[in-house]
Scaffold this motif. Structure first.
Motif, PDB file in Angstrom:
ATOM      1  N   GLU A  78     -32.988   6.228 -27.587  1.00  0.00           N
ATOM      2  CA  GLU A  78     -32.217   5.456 -26.609  1.00  0.00           C
ATOM      3  C   GLU A  78     -30.906   6.157 -26.267  1.00  0.00           C
ATOM      4  OE1 GLU A  78     -32.051   1.006 -26.452  1.00  0.00           O
ATOM      5  OE2 GLU A  78     -29.997   1.404 -27.139  1.00  0.00           O
ATOM      6  N   LEU A  79     -30.688   6.334 -24.975  1.00  0.00           N
ATOM      7  CA  LEU A  79     -29.456   6.949 -24.486  1.00  0.00           C
ATOM      8  C   LEU A  79     -28.477   5.856 -24.102  1.00  0.00           C
ATOM      9  CD1 LEU A  79     -30.941   9.770 -22.218  1.00  0.00           C
ATOM     10  CD2 LEU A  79     -29.939  10.015 -24.501  1.00  0.00           C
ATOM     11  N   PRO A  80     -27.198   6.001 -24.407  1.00  0.00           N
ATOM     12  CA  PRO A  80     -26.213   4.972 -24.054  1.00  0.00           C
ATOM     13  C   PRO A  80     -25.787   5.077 -22.596  1.00  0.00           C
ATOM     14  CG  PRO A  80     -25.134   6.787 -25.161  1.00  0.00           C
ATOM     15  CD  PRO A  80     -26.607   7.111 -25.177  1.00  0.00           C
ATOM     16  N   VAL A  81     -25.183   4.017 -22.118  1.00  0.00           N
ATOM     17  CA  VAL A  81     -24.561   4.038 -20.793  1.00  0.00           C
ATOM     18  C   VAL A  81     -23.197   4.696 -20.942  1.00  0.00           C
ATOM     19  CG1 VAL A  81     -23.631   2.625 -18.936  1.00  0.00           C
ATOM     20  CG2 VAL A  81     -25.754   1.945 -20.068  1.00  0.00           C
ATOM     21  N   ASP A  82     -22.942   5.753 -20.176  1.00  0.00           N
ATOM     22  CA  ASP A  82     -21.664   6.463 -20.296  1.00  0.00           C
ATOM     23  C   ASP A  82     -20.925   6.487 -18.959  1.00  0.00           C
ATOM     24  OD1 ASP A  82     -23.021   8.333 -18.780  1.00  0.00           O
ATOM     25  OD2 ASP A  82     -23.223   9.802 -20.390  1.00  0.00           O
ATOM     26  N   LEU A  83     -19.745   7.071 -18.986  1.00  0.00           N
ATOM     27  CA  LEU A  83     -18.876   7.095 -17.803  1.00  0.00           C
ATOM     28  C   LEU A  83     -19.530   7.821 -16.631  1.00  0.00           C
ATOM     29  CD1 LEU A  83     -16.167   6.495 -16.460  1.00  0.00           C
ATOM     30  CD2 LEU A  83     -15.277   8.611 -17.473  1.00  0.00           C
ATOM     31  N   GLU A  84     -20.176   8.929 -16.908  1.00  0.00           N
ATOM     32  CA  GLU A  84     -20.801   9.710 -15.837  1.00  0.00           C
ATOM     33  C   GLU A  84     -21.848   8.883 -15.094  1.00  0.00           C
ATOM     34  OE1 GLU A  84     -23.177  13.958 -15.143  1.00  0.00           O
ATOM     35  OE2 GLU A  84     -22.880  13.165 -17.166  1.00  0.00           O
ATOM     36  N   LEU A  85     -22.689   8.162 -15.840  1.00  0.00           N
ATOM     37  CA  LEU A  85     -23.716   7.336 -15.216  1.00  0.00           C
ATOM     38  C   LEU A  85     -23.081   6.193 -14.430  1.00  0.00           C
ATOM     39  CD1 LEU A  85     -26.707   6.684 -14.817  1.00  0.00           C
ATOM     40  CD2 LEU A  85     -26.633   5.376 -16.956  1.00  0.00           C
ATOM     41  N   LEU A  86     -22.073   5.543 -15.007  1.00  0.00           N
ATOM     42  CA  LEU A  86     -21.423   4.418 -14.331  1.00  0.00           C
ATOM     43  C   LEU A  86     -20.725   4.868 -13.052  1.00  0.00           C
ATOM     44  CD1 LEU A  86     -19.959   2.429 -17.349  1.00  0.00           C
ATOM     45  CD2 LEU A  86     -21.895   1.795 -15.899  1.00  0.00           C
ATOM     46  N   GLN A  87     -20.153   6.048 -13.062  1.00  0.00           N
ATOM     47  CA  GLN A  87     -19.505   6.544 -11.841  1.00  0.00           C
ATOM     48  C   GLN A  87     -20.526   6.762 -10.727  1.00  0.00           C
ATOM     49  OE1 GLN A  87     -17.406   9.983 -13.403  1.00  0.00           O
ATOM     50  NE2 GLN A  87     -15.465   8.870 -13.475  1.00  0.00           N
ATOM     51  N   LYS A  88     -21.700   7.247 -11.083  1.00  0.00           N
ATOM     52  CA  LYS A  88     -22.756   7.431 -10.087  1.00  0.00           C
ATOM     53  C   LYS A  88     -23.244   6.095  -9.538  1.00  0.00           C
ATOM     54  CE  LYS A  88     -24.509  11.776 -12.044  1.00  0.00           C
ATOM     55  NZ  LYS A  88     -25.640  12.443 -12.740  1.00  0.00           N
ATOM     56  N   LEU A  89     -23.145   5.061 -10.376  1.00  0.00           N
ATOM     57  CA  LEU A  89     -23.644   3.736  -9.991  1.00  0.00           C
ATOM     58  C   LEU A  89     -22.562   2.841  -9.400  1.00  0.00           C
ATOM     59  CD1 LEU A  89     -25.830   3.054 -13.150  1.00  0.00           C
ATOM     60  CD2 LEU A  89     -26.712   3.263 -10.815  1.00  0.00           C
TER      61      LEU A  89
END
Length: 466
Positions: free
Chosen positions: A67-78
Motif C-alpha cells: 500500500e502506497l500512502p497519499v503524499d503531497l505530490e499526488l494531492l497537488q496533482k489532484l
C-alpha cells in the motif's frame, strides 16, 4: 485483455452490458461499483463488487500488499478535483453543517488512498462509467484515472436531438467527440433531426419536455395517499427503525456505516419535508420577482436545477451560478438587464433543491447589479426571442436559442460545445470578447447548426440503451 472498473452499473440490464463488452472487446471486469451488490456478486463471482453505501462513505474491505500512502505530490496533482469533490459532498449533507472540515478532508483522503492503490495493484487500464461520475465514490476514481493517464469511457444516456446517445472521455470536454473536423459519411440529415429542430421553432408549449408537463406536486390528494401508502408499507415490513442506507449524513459524527445513517422513519420524514421547504422557498422567490418586459435590453440567464451532475462536476467552478452572474453583470453594458429565471423543477415537492437553494441564495442574487428575478412561469421562448443573448451553465436552452436565431453563451461542459454557433466561456476575458461580438450583431448561422447535426448523426448511436 484490458483490466476494467465498471462504475455505476446498477440497472436491471447492467450485467448484460458488461458481459457483452467482455465478449466483444475482451474487457475483464476487475471491479464493479453498483447498487446491486448481491446480484452482481452472483453474476460476476471473480470480480470485486462494491456497493454504493459503503463506497460513498469511503469504507472498503480491501488490503493491499504494498500500500502506497497519499503524499503531497499526488494531492497537488489532484488539487483541481479536490475542491469539486467538496461541492459534490454537499449533496450528502441535508443540513449544510453535518460535516466538519476535517471530516471532509479525511473522506477525500480515504477515497484517494483506496482508488490509487487499487488502480496500481490491479493494473487497471480502463474505467467505464454509466453516468457522469458525480458521487463521493466515483468522482475520486475519475480524478485519479485522469491523473494516472488511464483511459476512461463515460456513457451518456441523455438523447441528443431527441434520438442519439454518445460516449466521451472527459467531463471537462464532453463535446470533443463531435469535432466539426469529422467528415460525416453522408450529407443527408436524418428526418427525425430536422423534425426536432423544426419543433424548436414552434411555441414553447408544443416543445415542453414530457417530464415538465406533469403537474408534480399539484395533486394534493394523490400526494397524501402516496405518503400514507409508503408509511404503511414500512410499518407492515417492520422497516421503520431499520437503516435506510442512504447517502445522507444524519449528524455531526464521523461519516461511518452506522451512526450517521438515517432510519427509514427519519428518512421518510426528511424526504417528505421537501414539500414544505420547497413550497416556502418558492413563495420567497416569488416575492422578489419582477415583471418581464420584452422591450428591455437583456441577457436571459436560464438557471440550472441543482444539485445535478450536469453542473457539478460538469461545470467545474462555474457550478456556482452566483459567480457566473457576477461575471455577466460586470461584462454587460450599464443599460442592460440580466433576467434570471429559476429552473421550475427547483420547487417541485419531492426534489433535493434545498441543498443548493435557500433564502440567502436569492438575497445574494438580488443584490447583484443589473440582475432581476422573473417568475418561473414566464414563457421560455418569449425570453429567448426578445433577448440579446441567452446564457446558462448547461441545458437544452442553448440549442433552443441558436435554432431560434439568438446567440448562446455556455459556462459548463456540454455535448454542443463543439458547435461553432455556441460560445463557450473560459474566463472573464473570453466573456467580454464574446459579448462584444454579440453586441456587434452576431447571429447564429443555421447552416453551421446543420453541419454540426450531421456530425452528431455520424457519431451518435440511436437511443436504444446500447
Amino acid at each position: 485483455m484490458p483490466n476494467v472498473i465498471f462504475d455505476y452499473f446498477t440497472l436491471s440490464y447492467s450485467d448484460l452490458i458488461i458481459k457483452e463488452l467482455q465478449v466483444q472487446h475482451d474487457w475483464k471486469p476487475c471491479l464493479i461499483l453498483t447498487g446491486k451488490s448481491k446480484y452482481m456478486s452472483e453474476k460476476f463471482p471473480n470480480s470485486d463488487i462494491i456497493g454504493y453505501f459503503e463506497a460513498r462513505r469511503g469504507y472498503y474491505e480491501f488490503s493491499f500488499e504494498n500500500e502506497l500512502p497519499v503524499d503531497l505530490e499526488l494531492l497537488q496533482k489532484l488539487s483541481k478535483y479536490e475542491i469539486v469533490f467538496y461541492d459534490i459532498l454537499e449533496r450528502s449533507d441535508p443540513t449544510g453543517h453535518n460535516f466538519s472540515w476535517r471530516q471532509k478532508k479525511n473522506l477525500f483522503y480515504r477515497q484517494i488512498l483506496f482508488w490509487y492503490n487499487y488502480i496500481l495493484e490491479n493494473n487497471i487500464d480502463l474505467v467505464v462509467s454509466w453516468v457522469i461520475p458525480h458521487g463521493t465514490d466515483s468522482y475520486p476514481l475519475y480524478a485519479l484515472a485522469k491523473v494516472l493517464n488511464k483511459r476512461q469511457l463515460i456513457l451518456d444516456n441523455s438523447p441528443i436531438f431527441g434520438k442519439y446517445n454518445y460516449c466521451y472521455t472527459s467531463i471537462e470536454d464532453k463535446s470533443s467527440v463531435f469535432s466539426t473536423d469529422t467528415k460525416p459519411s453522408s450529407t443527408e440529415i436524418d428526418s427525425d433531426i430536422i423534425s426536432y429542430l423544426d419543433d424548436l421553432r414552434k411555441s414553447y408549449d408544443e416543445c415542453l419536455p414530457s417530464y415538465m408537463k406533469k403537474k408534480w406536486g399539484v395533486g394534493d390528494y394523490d400526494r397524501f395517499f402516496y405518503i400514507i401508502k409508503q408509511l404503511l408499507y414500512f410499518f407492515k415490513k417492520n422497516y421503520l427503525l431499520k437503516p435506510s442506507r442512504q447517502k445522507f449524513k444524519s449528524n455531526y459524527n464521523e461519516y461511518d456505516l452506522k451512526s450517521t445513517d438515517f432510519s427509514n422513519l427519519r428518512f421518510f420524514i426528511y424526504k417528505n419535508s421537501f414539500f414544505l421547504r420547497n413550497y416556502l422557498l418558492k413563495r420567497f422567490y416569488n416575492k422578489f420577482c419582477t415583471e418581464f418586459k420584452s422591450d428591455t435590453k437583456y441577457i436571459y440567464f436560464s438557471a440550472s436545477y441543482q444539485p445535478e451532475a450536469t453542473t457539478c462536476p460538469a461545470a467545474d467552478r462555474y457550478n456556482d451560478q452566483i459567480l457566473v452572474l457576477k461575471m455577466l453583470s460586470q461584462a454587460i453594458p450599464d443599460d442592460f438587464t440580466i433576467y434570471y429565471k429559476e429552473h421550475p423543477t427547483t420547487f417541485w415537492w419531492f426534489v433535493e433543491s434545498h441543498i443548493s437553494r435557500n433564502k440567502d441564495y436569492y438575497l445574494q442574487i438580488k443584490s447583484i447589479p443589473k440582475v432581476q428575478l422573473i417568475p418561473t412561469s414566464t414563457d421560455t421562448f418569449q425570453l429567448i426571442d426578445n433577448s440579446v443573448a441567452v446564457a446558462c451553465l448547461s441545458g437544452t436552452v442553448i440549442i433552443e436559442a441558436i435554432v431560434r436565431g439568438k446567440p448562446a453563451i455556455s459556462f459548463g461542459s456540454s455535448w454542443y460545445d463543439s458547435c461553432s454557433e455556441v460560445f463557450k466561456i473560459i474566463d472573464f476575458k473570453s466573456l467580454t470578447e464574446i459579448l462584444n461580438k454579440i453586441l456587434n450583431g452576431f447571429v447564429p448561422n443555421y447552416e453551421n447548426i446543420l453541419k454540426f447535426a450531421r456530425v452528431v448523426q455520424h457519431i451518435g448511436s440511436c437511443n436504444t440503451h446500447l
